[in-house]
Design a protein around this motif. Sequence first.
Motif, PDB file in Angstrom:
ATOM      1  N   ALA A 184       2.837  -4.561  -1.332  1.00  0.00           N
ATOM      2  CA  ALA A 184       1.740  -4.049  -0.506  1.00  0.00           C
ATOM      3  C   ALA A 184       0.445  -3.950  -1.285  1.00  0.00           C
ATOM      4  CB  ALA A 184       2.121  -2.683   0.062  1.00  0.00           C
ATOM      5  N   ARG A 185      -0.647  -4.382  -0.649  1.00  0.00           N
ATOM      6  CA  ARG A 185      -1.968  -4.330  -1.280  1.00  0.00           C
ATOM      7  C   ARG A 185      -2.831  -3.199  -0.738  1.00  0.00           C
ATOM      8  NH1 ARG A 185      -5.161  -8.935  -0.314  1.00  0.00           N
ATOM      9  NH2 ARG A 185      -4.035  -9.306   1.632  1.00  0.00           N
ATOM     10  N   ALA A 186      -2.388  -2.554   0.322  1.00  0.00           N
ATOM     11  CA  ALA A 186      -3.181  -1.500   0.949  1.00  0.00           C
ATOM     12  C   ALA A 186      -2.786  -0.127   0.421  1.00  0.00           C
ATOM     13  CB  ALA A 186      -3.011  -1.537   2.461  1.00  0.00           C
ATOM     14  N   ASP A 187      -3.680   0.828   0.598  1.00  0.00           N
ATOM     15  CA  ASP A 187      -3.387   2.212   0.230  1.00  0.00           C
ATOM     16  C   ASP A 187      -2.477   2.892   1.253  1.00  0.00           C
ATOM     17  OD1 ASP A 187      -4.979   2.078  -2.073  1.00  0.00           O
ATOM     18  OD2 ASP A 187      -6.789   2.602  -0.951  1.00  0.00           O
ATOM     19  N   LEU A 188      -2.457   2.371   2.467  1.00  0.00           N
ATOM     20  CA  LEU A 188      -1.602   2.927   3.514  1.00  0.00           C
ATOM     21  C   LEU A 188      -0.524   1.904   3.875  1.00  0.00           C
ATOM     22  CD1 LEU A 188      -4.228   4.568   5.907  1.00  0.00           C
ATOM     23  CD2 LEU A 188      -2.835   5.689   4.151  1.00  0.00           C
ATOM     24  N   ILE A 189       0.716   2.385   3.982  1.00  0.00           N
ATOM     25  CA  ILE A 189       1.847   1.525   4.289  1.00  0.00           C
ATOM     26  C   ILE A 189       2.454   1.964   5.613  1.00  0.00           C
ATOM     27  CG2 ILE A 189       4.148   0.776   3.582  1.00  0.00           C
ATOM     28  CD1 ILE A 189       3.241   1.176   0.683  1.00  0.00           C
ATOM     29  N   ALA A 190       2.499   1.067   6.570  1.00  0.00           N
ATOM     30  CA  ALA A 190       3.122   1.336   7.863  1.00  0.00           C
ATOM     31  C   ALA A 190       4.537   0.763   7.866  1.00  0.00           C
ATOM     32  CB  ALA A 190       2.312   0.709   8.993  1.00  0.00           C
ATOM     33  N   PRO A 218      -6.323  -5.348   2.436  1.00  0.00           N
ATOM     34  CA  PRO A 218      -6.359  -4.839   3.810  1.00  0.00           C
ATOM     35  C   PRO A 218      -6.305  -3.319   3.824  1.00  0.00           C
ATOM     36  CG  PRO A 218      -4.163  -5.608   3.272  1.00  0.00           C
ATOM     37  CD  PRO A 218      -5.034  -5.956   2.089  1.00  0.00           C
ATOM     38  N   ALA A 219      -6.587  -2.731   4.972  1.00  0.00           N
ATOM     39  CA  ALA A 219      -6.554  -1.272   5.109  1.00  0.00           C
ATOM     40  C   ALA A 219      -5.122  -0.755   5.253  1.00  0.00           C
ATOM     41  CB  ALA A 219      -7.391  -0.840   6.305  1.00  0.00           C
ATOM     42  N   ILE A 220      -4.255  -1.555   5.837  1.00  0.00           N
ATOM     43  CA  ILE A 220      -2.856  -1.173   6.060  1.00  0.00           C
ATOM     44  C   ILE A 220      -1.950  -2.333   5.662  1.00  0.00           C
ATOM     45  CG2 ILE A 220      -1.096  -0.604   7.801  1.00  0.00           C
ATOM     46  CD1 ILE A 220      -3.231   0.798   9.414  1.00  0.00           C
ATOM     47  N   SER A 221      -0.871  -2.011   4.954  1.00  0.00           N
ATOM     48  CA  SER A 221       0.202  -2.968   4.711  1.00  0.00           C
ATOM     49  C   SER A 221       1.413  -2.538   5.532  1.00  0.00           C
ATOM     50  CB  SER A 221       0.577  -3.019   3.223  1.00  0.00           C
ATOM     51  OG  SER A 221      -0.465  -3.540   2.436  1.00  0.00           O
ATOM     52  N   THR A 222       1.872  -3.411   6.406  1.00  0.00           N
ATOM     53  CA  THR A 222       3.036  -3.114   7.232  1.00  0.00           C
ATOM     54  C   THR A 222       4.273  -3.725   6.597  1.00  0.00           C
ATOM     55  OG1 THR A 222       1.604  -3.314   9.159  1.00  0.00           O
ATOM     56  CG2 THR A 222       3.969  -3.194   9.571  1.00  0.00           C
ATOM     57  N   VAL A 223       5.329  -2.933   6.434  1.00  0.00           N
ATOM     58  CA  VAL A 223       6.560  -3.415   5.820  1.00  0.00           C
ATOM     59  C   VAL A 223       7.645  -3.481   6.889  1.00  0.00           C
ATOM     60  CG1 VAL A 223       8.345  -2.967   4.097  1.00  0.00           C
ATOM     61  CG2 VAL A 223       5.942  -2.517   3.547  1.00  0.00           C
TER      62      VAL A 223
END
Length: 213
Positions: free
Chosen positions: A83-89, A5-10
């Motif tokens: 997280a699999r995305a380069d961006l983490i929210a 995904p484009a974003i991984s939310t934690v």
Amino acid sequence: MSRNPAISTVLPVYNGESYLREAVDSILGQTFTDFELIIINDGSTDGSGAILREFSSRDPRIVLVERPNGGLVLALNEGIALARADLIARMDADDVAMPERFALQYARMSAAPQLGVLGSFIRLMDREGRIIRLADYPVTEAETAQFLEQGSPVAHPAVVMRRSAVLAAGGYRRAFAHCEDYDLWLRISEKGYGIANLPEPLLNSVSYTHLRA
């Protein structure tokens, strides 16, 4: 999902049932839909687990981890490791994200590769959902760098972080519990990444009220 995904939310959760449905709904209802939602149920003893399992059964974007209580820092680092995305929210269990939050933050981070952390203004709410005030933060990289010398220049649950920046800085450190975010921003800045904020409220926060109101 067959691709990252484009974003991984934690989202760490510990006994957060009071506002949890609204918090999760606000993520699942984002206009930007290319994300995963990693939820760490950190040993909750209230009804949080049942709520999260219900959400997880309905939406394949949710990755639910349930384990004994280990504390916020451990939960955050576990979420980042998954997280699999380069961006983490980041998100907390008693916050509500505005529908355009991910779309706006993704666009800015994509256009500014030097940024390691991007936050936003937030609305501080009371327990009844009434707005107390708008919490603003320094906006530009220069302003945040100057502010960083005296305190955290971003609201932790409102940030999107570049995963490479977080890993380069070594992640969150348990020795700095209760100021683990400020410690991380300092180390990310030392690695040469910029920190900035979008000058609009993209999050309603109950948890920040006692800190900044």
